[in-house]
Design a protein around this motif. Structure first.
Motif, mmCIF file in Angstrom:
data_model
loop_
_atom_site.group_PDB
_atom_site.id
_atom_site.type_symbol
_atom_site.label_atom_id
_atom_site.label_comp_id
_atom_site.label_asym_id
_atom_site.label_seq_id
_atom_site.Cartn_x
_atom_site.Cartn_y
_atom_site.Cartn_z
ATOM 1 N N PHE A 183 0.783 -1.186 0.031
ATOM 2 C CA PHE A 183 0.010 0.019 0.124
ATOM 3 C C PHE A 183 0.758 1.220 -0.068
ATOM 4 O O PHE A 183 2.111 1.281 0.267
ATOM 5 N N GLY A 184 0.391 2.356 -0.534
ATOM 6 C CA GLY A 184 1.090 3.531 -0.739
ATOM 7 C C GLY A 184 0.401 4.683 -1.450
ATOM 8 O O GLY A 184 -1.009 4.508 -1.626
ATOM 9 N N GLY A 185 1.341 5.663 -2.143
ATOM 10 C CA GLY A 185 0.461 6.545 -2.794
ATOM 11 C C GLY A 185 1.314 6.687 -4.183
ATOM 12 O O GLY A 185 2.514 6.230 -4.176
ATOM 13 N N ALA A 186 0.728 7.039 -5.246
ATOM 14 C CA ALA A 186 1.188 7.073 -6.603
ATOM 15 C C ALA A 186 1.001 8.164 -7.235
ATOM 16 O O ALA A 186 -0.189 8.687 -7.200
ATOM 17 N N SER A 187 1.642 8.552 -8.314
ATOM 18 C CA SER A 187 1.609 9.841 -9.288
ATOM 19 C C SER A 187 1.489 8.874 -10.247
ATOM 20 O O SER A 187 2.257 8.319 -11.174
#
Length: 197
Positions: free
Chosen positions: A116-120
């Protein structure tokens, strides 16, 4: 004599810890590559039969700071091209992610991985253009979105592992230069190979 016993006991306790530390250090950093399919949940133009599933490639690099948790960066690229009479309706997804990976051991060699995390995310869309209509060109929309993933990893050698992975994120898209953004789901499925340093 007591000093000798104490030294031997300390050495016996330190040996597993040292072995564990060396094993962890050897596999702390890893780099992997995956190939599979990617699906962008776009709405196909009316009256056309277009598949939204095409090839995907993903690169992962990580640093494992304990047996369960790793910091990870991800690059994913999906191309999708469909013929629509005399024009092409195509999309290209590119995502850069930063997040964490948690490994739950299922056996000595196999583990389940939760990511899990954040993506551009960047989605480029080439709309289908009918005869006599002006081509608006490629419409590029960028957004920052959360991502999640599930995987199954098999450590088949000291420095090598194979994996099956599924990842999900969202991306924004515009059908025309002036239309509002629409959120779509991006799904990737792939098989990969990873080298552990």
């Amino acid at each position: 004599m007591n000093n000798v016993r104490s030294a031997l006991a300390a050495a016996a306790l330190a040996l597993p810890a040292a072995t564990f530390a060396q094993a962890n250090l050897a596999a702390a950093t890893y780099v992997g590559v995956e190939f599979g399919t990617g699906k962008v949940s776009l709405h196909c133009p009316s009256g056309t039969r277009c598949s939204r599933v095409d090839s995907n490639r993903t690169l992962r690099a990580g640093y494992r700071f304990n047996p369960a948790w790793a910091f990870e960066v991800t690059y994913a690229h999906t191309d999708a091209d469909w013929g629509v009479l005399f024009s092409n309706y195509s999309a290209e997804y590119v995502g850069f992610g930063v997040g964490a990976a948690y490994t739950l051991p299922l056996s000595q060699e196999v583990g389940a991985v939760l990511r899990f995390g954040g993506a551009s995310n960047e989605l480029k869309l080439q709309p289908a253009v009918g005869l006599g209509q002006s081509n608006p060109g490629t419409l590029t929309t960028r957004s920052v979105q959360p991502y999640a993933g599930l995987g199954l990893a098999w450590q088949f050698a000291a420095h090598w592992s194979a994996s099956l992975n599924a990842d999900w994120t969202r991306a924004d898209v515009r059908d025309t230069p002036t239309s509002a953004k629409q959120a779509v789901t991006v799904r990737t499925l792939g098989a990969g190979i990873t080298f552990h340093f």
